[in-house]
Design a protein around this motif. Structure first.
Motif: not given
Ligand code: PLP
Length: 369
Positions: A59-61, A64, A85-86, A88-89, A131, A157, A159-160, A183, A186, A194, A311
């Motif tokens: 995953s993205g998590f 990181l 940020t989201f 998860a960061t 991010v 980060d 992820a986006q 995710y 994305k 993933g 968010y």
């Molecule tokens: C989606 C996202 C993540 C986490 O990714 P996952 O695949 O859902 O674990 C982390 N940081 C940001 C900015 C995101 O948008």
């Protein structure tokens, strides 16, 4: 006409048979983890990001957290993160055992403000984690300048931001580490979870490969304690198909963004996103700001236009991070964004007709038809 925020069905993307073929190929192969699809995807995604190495993870998590662990960052350390940020960061920093230290956005883009970084550095700081929020790259040169001065790592980060460009180069190019999420929602999404780390450093790539698989390079020899955080063969095969369409989908997003920017310009009580001169964003989200968000969102819903808020609760005010002790009012720019941001429909599913519908509905809702 109803306009969904996003539509991920393979049929809507014209991908049904390609994805079926990819999944069947893996099912028939009998190889489901750490096999040829993963290796091929890693090579293809590294090349796409103009980088040397890619390590697929769960995953993205994971991307990181494992990067931080691989850099030796954990208990007793601090990592500077965007306040806006989201969550998860922040979560990935906490999962590695370190403390996230927030810095406010720049008020122009929604990304971290490099001018505020120095003030957040302490003797415990080990990394800055910018991010590329909403698909718009953070000001990497300015972040790197601060990092160099203080001897800090930069972990992006991303992820986006699959495919976004900073000063003409892809996000991930030249990065110590850029973490991507696949995710489903994305810009490049799997059919489940993933993620991946892209890096120019072969040793860091090797270390993350170890951490994603029980600390093991060789079966049943374990060099360090770790969990499993693998990107499976079916997802890798699906991602290879979708990677072939990513530029085309990002171009569709950019076309929609251009229309929104042109046709929603100058409306009362509506601030549109800005693009820095050095950025080529990939419009993961198209985020407007309004002082009367609830009203606009309700009117758009009545007109059949689905919107979301990215968010509504900043991480520092979330119960999840209550132990860090951030009081309401302590990060005012971020708190204001959380009150005002609204994401319009965005994605390759937006036909010109659906885009027309969104534009008309926003104009009508703001009394500007
Ligand atoms: C989606 C996202 C993540 C986490 O990714 P996952 O695949 O859902 O674990 C982390 N940081 C940001 C900015 C995101 O948008």
């Amino acid at each position: 006409m109803k306009v969904p925020f996003l539509d991920l069905r393979p049929d809507s993307l014209g991908l049904a048979s390609e994805l079926d073929d990819a999944v069947r190929r893996v099912v028939a192969s009998g190889r489901y983890l750490l096999g040829p699809e993963l290796r091929a995807f890693e090579a293809e995604f590294a090349a796409y990001c103009e980088s040397a190495h890619c390590v697929g993870v769960g995953s993205g998590f994971d991307a990181l957290e494992l990067t931080l662990r691989a850099l030796g960052i954990g208990a007793g350390h601090e990592v500077i993160v965007p306040a806006h940020t989201f969550i998860a960061t922040w979560g990935a920093v906490a999962a590695a055992g370190a403390v996230p230290v927030p810095v406010e956005p720049d008020g122009y883009t929604a990304c971290i403000d490099p001018a505020r970084l120095d003030a957040a550095v302490t003797p415990r700081t080990r990394a800055i984690m910018p991010v590329h929020l909403y698909g718009h790259p953070a000001d990497l040169d300015a972040v790197h300048e601060v990092a160099r001065r203080h001897g800090l790592h930069v972990v992006e980060d991303a992820a986006q931001a699959h495919g976004a460009r900073y000063r003409g180069r892809r996000v991930g190019h030249g990065a110590t580490a850029a973490a991507f999420s696949f995710y489903p929602g994305k810009n490049l999404g799997a059919l489940g979870d993933g993620g991946a780390v892209v890096t120019s450093d072969p040793e860091l790539a090797a270390r993350i490969s170890l951490l994603r698989n029980y600390g093991s390079r060789e079966k049943y020899r374990h060099e360090t304690v770790s969990r499993n955080a693998r990107l499976d063969e079916i997802q890798a095969a699906v991602l290879r198909v979708k990677l072939g369409h990513l530029d085309e989908w990002n171009a569709l997003r950019a076309r929609t963004a251009d229309r929104y920017l042109t046709e929603l310009a100058g409306l009362d009580d509506l601030a549109l996103p800005t693009t820095a001169e050095w950025a080529e964003p990939v419009w993961h989200l198209f985020v407007v700001r309004t002082a009367h968000r609830a009203r606009l969102q309700r009117r758009l819903a009545e007109a059949g236009v689905e919107t979301l808020v990215h968010y509504p609760e900043p991480p520092h005010l979330s119960p999840a991070f209550a132990d860090l002790g951030w009081a309401p009012g302590s990060l005012p720019l971020t708190e204001r964004l959380a009150q005002e941001v609204l994401s319009l429909p965005m994605g390759p599913h937006l036909t010109p007709e659906r885009t027309d519908r969104v534009i008309a509905a926003v104009r009508e809702s703001l009394g500007a038809s």
